[in-house]
Motif scaffolding. Sequence first.
Motif, PDB file in Angstrom:
ATOM      1  N   VAL A 149      29.590  15.328  42.898  1.00 50.18           N
ATOM      2  CA  VAL A 149      28.361  14.737  42.337  1.00 50.18           C
ATOM      3  C   VAL A 149      27.204  14.825  43.329  1.00 50.18           C
ATOM      4  CG1 VAL A 149      29.582  13.169  40.773  1.00 50.18           C
ATOM      5  CG2 VAL A 149      28.964  12.379  43.053  1.00 50.18           C
TER       6      VAL A 149
ATOM      7  N   LYS B 190      25.836   2.695  44.089  1.00 53.35           N
ATOM      8  CA  LYS B 190      25.594   3.859  43.218  1.00 53.35           C
ATOM      9  C   LYS B 190      26.910   4.532  42.833  1.00 53.35           C
ATOM     10  CE  LYS B 190      25.081   7.625  45.053  1.00 53.35           C
ATOM     11  NZ  LYS B 190      26.078   8.674  45.420  1.00 53.35           N
TER      12      LYS B 190
ATOM     13  N   ARG C 222      28.786   2.488  40.343  1.00 54.18           N
ATOM     14  CA  ARG C 222      28.110   2.597  39.044  1.00 54.18           C
ATOM     15  C   ARG C 222      28.427   3.949  38.390  1.00 54.18           C
ATOM     16  NH1 ARG C 222      23.834  -0.311  36.829  1.00 54.18           N
ATOM     17  NH2 ARG C 222      23.648  -1.495  38.762  1.00 54.18           N
ATOM     18  N   LEU C 223      28.469   5.004  39.221  1.00 51.59           N
ATOM     19  CA  LEU C 223      28.832   6.327  38.697  1.00 51.59           C
ATOM     20  C   LEU C 223      30.213   6.297  38.059  1.00 51.59           C
ATOM     21  CD1 LEU C 223      27.714   9.033  41.311  1.00 51.59           C
ATOM     22  CD2 LEU C 223      27.464   9.199  38.847  1.00 51.59           C
TER      23      LEU C 223
ATOM     24  N   ARG D 251      30.128   4.413  34.796  1.00 48.47           N
ATOM     25  CA  ARG D 251      29.529   5.187  33.694  1.00 48.47           C
ATOM     26  C   ARG D 251      30.437   6.340  33.254  1.00 48.47           C
ATOM     27  NH1 ARG D 251      25.419   1.932  32.150  1.00 48.47           N
ATOM     28  NH2 ARG D 251      23.801   1.670  33.727  1.00 48.47           N
ATOM     29  N   SER D 252      31.127   6.998  34.221  1.00 46.71           N
ATOM     30  CA  SER D 252      31.857   8.224  33.883  1.00 46.71           C
ATOM     31  C   SER D 252      33.358   7.996  33.675  1.00 46.71           C
ATOM     32  CB  SER D 252      31.663   9.258  34.994  1.00 46.71           C
ATOM     33  OG  SER D 252      32.277   8.819  36.191  1.00 46.71           O
TER      34      SER D 252
ATOM     35  N   VAL E  34      24.439   3.060  48.586  1.00 46.21           N
ATOM     36  CA  VAL E  34      25.245   4.235  48.222  1.00 46.21           C
ATOM     37  C   VAL E  34      26.555   3.808  47.553  1.00 46.21           C
ATOM     38  CG1 VAL E  34      26.519   6.216  49.152  1.00 46.21           C
ATOM     39  CG2 VAL E  34      24.213   5.731  49.966  1.00 46.21           C
TER      40      VAL E  34
ATOM     41  N   ARG F 173      35.807  14.689  43.501  1.00 44.48           N
ATOM     42  CA  ARG F 173      34.868  14.075  42.563  1.00 44.48           C
ATOM     43  C   ARG F 173      33.685  13.450  43.321  1.00 44.48           C
ATOM     44  NH1 ARG F 173      31.793  13.191  38.179  1.00 44.48           N
ATOM     45  NH2 ARG F 173      31.302  10.989  37.946  1.00 44.48           N
TER      46      ARG F 173
END
Lengths: 230, 243
Positions: free
Chosen positions: A82, A19, A22-23, A26-27, A16, A78
């Motif tokens: 998600v 992830k 990584r989120l 990416r964002s 988790v 945030r």
Amino acid sequence: MSAGTPSTLFRDAALVVGKDLRLEWRSRVITSQVLPFAVLVLVLFAFALDPDRRILGEATPGLFWLAVLFSTLLALQRAFAVEAADGVTDALRLSGLDPAGIFLGKAAGIAVHLLALELVLGVGVTFFYGTTPHGPVLLVATCLAATAGLAAVGSLYGVLSAGMRARDTLLPLLLLPVVAPVLIAATQAFAAAYDRSSGEGWRWFGLLVVFALLYLAIGIFAFETLLEES
Amino acid sequence: MEPVVDFRGAVCLLGRFPALAGVDLDVARGEIVLLQGPNGAGKTTVLRACAGLVPVVEGDASVLGVDLRADRRAVRHRVGLLGHASGLYEDLTVADNVRFWARAGRAHDADADAAMARLGLAGRLADVAVARLSAGQRRRTSLAVMVARRPELWLLDEPHAALDQDGRDLVDSLMADAVAAGATVLFASHELDRAQAVAHRTITIAGGTVAVDRSPAGTAAPGAPAPTGAEPAVEPDPEAVVS
């Protein structure tokens, strides 16, 4: 708490947090929105108190942690927005991930973001307020303990409010009173670190550790129920 | 044959509204069963109840041998649900999403990569953020997650929706492959010609109950309500937010 073994708990937590990082990679939401907001808060404090540089210096610990607290709210919104979008909550429930692992992973991801934020804010207060700490060990230890507490309690209230329509306004109302002890203890510990009176500061640090451990324990046991209700 | 889904008088509430009002449903291992019925009939609620997401408050209900009234959470990691929502992280790429959910289900990256290849998501598309995908590509990504996780019970809600002709054919072959591999499929669809060609059995849901349960040959399944020849009228219910 689910019946997962410690190895699956930490494996799921690592999955988790990986992830979530990584989120962010990416964002860039934390980097491009929350971080500038935190620096802006520091600058506005400086504008408000600038006529008296002495007050600014004395208020540095409190202003620092207020900026952290406000930024924490944005980071939490945030982090759980998600998880509430487009059926992800159901996917998490069906995933087979240990809910306690999800909690630890979410808390760890938020903590990593907050620590990066605090690093930037630390440089910011030195630059804008002209203050220099004298107890770096106490400073770092306080940041770690306070961040763990904020991330743990934030993850609990984040998932609790995630499924609610008014979550953006509800989260600050729920969270801010609960984290008042963190604000007080971290501010006092920081003040001791800035004033060369570390002995008093370590007592406040102890309170932060107790707060963090308490909410980590509550999260591990209660997150499954909260995820179910969200 | 061992029942994968066994509902007896199952009642589910959405708020105070009985979305399922006493459903009797048997699905045997290896079957492909189509749920049909008008909007608001309770098809989605049946699928979500089977996934352990909606509590069964009255009657008996077991899925894969798990008593849903005793512990509905215990069945969740053994089923796959393709709902109306994608269940994907918008800011992550296709590959990020499929690998994350595959790992969460104890599958390997190789399973995720094979699933993406099967769904036509390998190559350039794998590195595209889900937020930039078309509705059909999102549907394929959600299906890739399910293929990678290899659930024992596939629960598909309008699986052909948003897909092109190739995608629809692919869904049909995925269902056939899943059953060949030992899984069971329960799916809801309004595309009856296509769906009935794939299904071993068709169950009509109306007003939160099973109205008709018939095999493709037109014979009522054992223990099912007798077919009346005409589907019962269904009162459209404004509270039935889930079809």
